[in-house]
Design a protein around this motif. Structure first.
Motif, mmCIF file in Angstrom:
data_model
loop_
_atom_site.group_PDB
_atom_site.id
_atom_site.type_symbol
_atom_site.label_atom_id
_atom_site.label_comp_id
_atom_site.label_asym_id
_atom_site.label_seq_id
_atom_site.Cartn_x
_atom_site.Cartn_y
_atom_site.Cartn_z
ATOM 1 N N GLY A 108 0.814 -1.213 0.000
ATOM 2 C CA GLY A 108 0.000 0.000 0.000
ATOM 3 C C GLY A 108 0.846 1.259 0.000
ATOM 4 N N TYR A 109 0.309 2.290 -0.632
ATOM 5 C CA TYR A 109 0.948 3.611 -0.644
ATOM 6 C C TYR A 109 -0.066 4.617 -0.118
ATOM 7 N N LEU A 110 0.406 5.537 0.695
ATOM 8 C CA LEU A 110 -0.495 6.521 1.302
ATOM 9 C C LEU A 110 -0.342 7.886 0.645
ATOM 10 N N LEU A 111 -1.467 8.450 0.208
ATOM 11 C CA LEU A 111 -1.495 9.856 -0.191
ATOM 12 C C LEU A 111 -1.964 10.630 1.030
ATOM 13 N N ARG A 112 -1.060 11.387 1.624
ATOM 14 C CA ARG A 112 -1.413 12.132 2.835
ATOM 15 C C ARG A 112 -2.292 13.336 2.492
ATOM 16 N N PRO A 113 -3.194 13.724 3.409
ATOM 17 C CA PRO A 113 -4.148 14.807 3.136
ATOM 18 C C PRO A 113 -3.498 16.123 2.715
ATOM 19 N N GLU A 114 -2.317 16.427 3.300
ATOM 20 C CA GLU A 114 -1.714 17.746 3.027
ATOM 21 C C GLU A 114 -1.150 17.874 1.611
ATOM 22 N N VAL A 115 -0.947 16.744 0.903
ATOM 23 C CA VAL A 115 -0.328 16.823 -0.433
ATOM 24 C C VAL A 115 -1.227 17.580 -1.415
ATOM 25 N N PHE A 116 -2.486 17.179 -1.524
ATOM 26 C CA PHE A 116 -3.408 17.827 -2.464
ATOM 27 C C PHE A 116 -4.673 18.373 -1.803
ATOM 28 N N GLY A 117 -4.744 18.339 -0.469
ATOM 29 C CA GLY A 117 -5.960 18.808 0.208
ATOM 30 C C GLY A 117 -7.115 17.854 -0.006
ATOM 31 N N THR A 118 -6.891 16.564 0.316
ATOM 32 C CA THR A 118 -7.928 15.531 0.147
ATOM 33 C C THR A 118 -8.019 14.702 1.424
ATOM 34 N N ALA A 119 -9.012 13.819 1.451
ATOM 35 C CA ALA A 119 -9.009 12.761 2.464
ATOM 36 C C ALA A 119 -7.734 11.939 2.277
ATOM 37 N N PRO A 120 -7.247 11.245 3.324
ATOM 38 C CA PRO A 120 -6.151 10.307 3.089
ATOM 39 C C PRO A 120 -6.621 9.209 2.144
ATOM 40 N N ILE A 121 -5.766 8.806 1.216
ATOM 41 C CA ILE A 121 -6.122 7.744 0.260
ATOM 42 C C ILE A 121 -5.020 6.691 0.278
ATOM 43 N N ILE A 122 -5.429 5.423 0.427
ATOM 44 C CA ILE A 122 -4.477 4.313 0.338
ATOM 45 C C ILE A 122 -4.616 3.684 -1.045
ATOM 46 N N LEU A 123 -3.498 3.618 -1.766
ATOM 47 C CA LEU A 123 -3.490 3.049 -3.113
ATOM 48 C C LEU A 123 -2.736 1.724 -3.081
ATOM 49 N N LEU A 124 -3.355 0.681 -3.623
ATOM 50 C CA LEU A 124 -2.830 -0.682 -3.535
ATOM 51 C C LEU A 124 -2.081 -1.063 -4.810
ATOM 52 N N SER A 125 -1.027 -1.853 -4.644
ATOM 53 C CA SER A 125 -0.252 -2.276 -5.813
ATOM 54 C C SER A 125 0.208 -3.722 -5.654
ATOM 55 N N THR A 126 0.132 -4.481 -6.756
ATOM 56 C CA THR A 126 0.720 -5.826 -6.787
ATOM 57 C C THR A 126 2.053 -5.798 -7.532
ATOM 58 N N ASP A 127 2.444 -4.612 -7.986
ATOM 59 C CA ASP A 127 3.663 -4.454 -8.789
ATOM 60 C C ASP A 127 4.870 -4.406 -7.849
ATOM 61 N N THR A 128 5.141 -5.554 -7.212
ATOM 62 C CA THR A 128 6.174 -5.626 -6.180
ATOM 63 C C THR A 128 7.013 -6.892 -6.366
ATOM 64 N N ASP A 129 8.259 -6.862 -5.897
ATOM 65 C CA ASP A 129 9.226 -7.943 -6.160
ATOM 66 C C ASP A 129 8.778 -9.310 -5.661
ATOM 67 N N GLU A 130 7.903 -9.347 -4.657
ATOM 68 C CA GLU A 130 7.453 -10.646 -4.127
ATOM 69 C C GLU A 130 6.600 -11.426 -5.132
ATOM 70 N N ASN A 131 6.034 -10.741 -6.108
ATOM 71 C CA ASN A 131 5.119 -11.379 -7.067
ATOM 72 C C ASN A 131 5.810 -11.742 -8.374
ATOM 73 N N ASP A 132 5.280 -12.775 -9.061
ATOM 74 C CA ASP A 132 5.800 -13.093 -10.395
ATOM 75 C C ASP A 132 5.267 -12.058 -11.392
ATOM 76 N N PHE A 133 5.739 -12.143 -12.632
ATOM 77 C CA PHE A 133 5.408 -11.093 -13.611
ATOM 78 C C PHE A 133 3.905 -10.950 -13.818
ATOM 79 N N LEU A 134 3.210 -12.099 -13.953
ATOM 80 C CA LEU A 134 1.768 -12.051 -14.215
ATOM 81 C C LEU A 134 1.019 -11.350 -13.077
ATOM 82 N N SER A 135 1.378 -11.673 -11.848
ATOM 83 C CA SER A 135 0.725 -11.026 -10.700
ATOM 84 C C SER A 135 1.056 -9.544 -10.640
#
Length: 471
Positions: A108-135
């Motif tokens: 997960g990656y966090l967009l903190r409220p102060e960056v753009f003046g929004t609610a905090p937003i958690i953005l999810l990613s499977t694009d990480t070294d633990e996964n194979d290419f397809l995942s």
């Protein structure tokens, strides 16, 4: 864990997690395609302004939706460019979901409220070294055309998002599904409660469209194999979800049977949605909450001040200035010099057949008279992104590009994202909306154009009928 930098207004004690496939909060964060994202982005800004107790859950698309380029003949070129965001904060927590009988790691990656003046937003990613290419490719492209990838994305959002909140020890009272994509969260919650009567009070749902493409259906057996229903057996799914059509499972119907309440996005859309889903048993009430957009983000402050103070000359002068800013973008993209003194019509939104982008030219003779006459001259600008894997929509776009080569008062712009959208709304005199009636659920682009002194000229659909005054 506490993510809100400002104190929560005491009116908003209920903790809401708002799940959406796309969020359009800023030009720099390209995790949105169109109206659904523009809306959820506005919601997140309004949460910040109102100090509501809400967190956004979305996906960090490695290649975004797509970038809109041009071929040598100026026709549309679909480009995918990897994106990097140094303003997002990588979270230490990781969760695992099972997709197609295989464990997939989500970070997960966090967009903190102060960056753009929004609610905090958690953005999810499977694009990480633990996964194979397809995942890893699951979170590469928003609305991937491959059915398996698309369903995998929904599992990541629904189940992965719910587990991420749990891993962060973030307690949630209400899970808000913005469209049916996040439906797997219901099956994750069912795993905790083992009773739909206990799940339902925690779930609300917004349905956005009567369009078939927006009301996704898949084979129930296929969804089960993919892990969409979490660990539930086919029998349990039928037991808690009721029967669906001939072995297909509708995400919208599933959401309507899982939520305590659902909302359509305009008064007319509520009528259409209730009629559409009336034949089905076990659905929750569908009320209407008409969409809105965040004024702080969309309006030109100088123009609004002049409007509020009834300074007509200043309104006209400012509008002319905003038109000049837009027209320098037109000149840059097309080599055409538009005149700020000339009445300017803009058609800009998602390029899809039911919105009828080319309606103006159905009577070609009349259209050509309109754009070539000198007594009452008119300029027309089109902009919008067709779905990158829809050849019909791309053809409609390219036909207009082709026509624009022949006439100096027509322009077709690319890069229709938040910044260009705002520029078009602030620089247009008339905002044209031409959907097939009852197919436009809301149409919020016209709201943000109206906020900037542009006339909303629309088929009587979406939000328009409730605001139009007869006579």
């Amino acid at each position: 864990m506490h993510f809100h930098e400002c104190s929560i207004n005491e009116r908003y004690q209920t903790k809401v997690a708002y799940f959406s496939m796309e969020f359009g909060v800023h030009q720099a964060l390209k995790v949105y395609a169109g109206g659904l994202g523009f809306l959820s982005g506005s919601h997140m800004r309004s949460v910040y302004d109102l100090k509501q107790n809400t967190i956004g859950i979305g996906i960090l698309w490695s290649f975004g939706y797509y970038d809109q380029g041009r071929h040598e003949d100026r026709s549309l070129r679909v480009e995918f460019t990897r994106k990097y965001y140094y303003f997002l904060e990588e979270l230490a927590q990781k969760v695992t979901v099972v997709i197609n009988a295989k464990p997939v790691v989500i970070k997960g990656y966090l967009l903190r409220p102060e960056v753009f003046g929004t609610a905090p937003i958690i953005l999810l990613s499977t694009d990480t070294d633990e996964n194979d290419f397809l995942s890893r490719t699951i979170t590469h492209k928003l609305y991937d055309p491959n059915e398996q990838t698309r369903v995998a994305q929904e599992i990541v959002l629904g189940i992965g998002g719910t587990r991420m909140l749990e891993a962060l020890e973030y307690e949630v009272d209400i899970y808000h599904m913005n469209e049916g994509h996040a439906l797997p969260l219901v099956f994750e919650l069912y795993g905790r409660y083992r009773d739909m009567e206990q799940v339902r009070p925690h779930v609300v749902f917004t349905t956005h469209t009567p369009e078939k493409a927006g009301n996704e259906e898949h084979s129930t057996h296929f969804l089960h194999e993919m892990g969409f229903f979490n660990t539930l057996s086919m029998e349990e799914v039928t037991q808690i979800m009721g029967e669906h059509h001939h072995g297909t499972f509708s995400l919208t119907l599933g959401a309507l049977r899982s939520a305590k309440i659902a909302n359509a996005v305009s008064a007319l859309h509520a009528e259409v949605a209730n009629e559409m889903w009336k034949p089905y048993e076990g659905i929750c009430p569908i009320i209407s909450i008409t969409n809105a957009q965040n004024r702080r983000f969309w309006t030109d402050k100088t123009l609004i001040r002049a409007l509020d103070e009834h300074e007509n000359y200043e309104v006209i002068a400012r509008k002319k200035h905003l038109k000049k800013l837009l027209f320098s973008e037109v000149a840059d993209q097309t080599g055409k010099m538009f005149d700020p003194e000339i009445f300017t019509i803009v058609w800009a939104r998602r390029f899809t057949e039911y919105k009828r982008p080319g309606l103006l030219k159905y009577d070609m003779e009349r259209f050509l008279r309109l754009i070539t006459q000198n007594d009452y001259p008119v300029q027309v600008i089109w902009a919008g992104k067709p779905y990158p894997f829809d050849p019909n929509a791309i053809n409609i776009f390219n036909e207009l590009v082709d026509l624009s080569h022949q006439y100096s008062r027509i322009a077709v712009l690319t890069h229709y994202e938040l910044d260009l959208s705002r520029m078009l709304k602030q620089g247009s005199d008339l905002w044209l909306n031409t959907p097939r009636i009852t197919r436009e659920a809301s149409g919020t682009s016209g709201m943000t154009a109206s906020m900037n002194g542009s006339v909303h000229f629309s088929i009587n659909d979406g939000w328009h009928p409730e605001f139009a005054k007869d006579g």
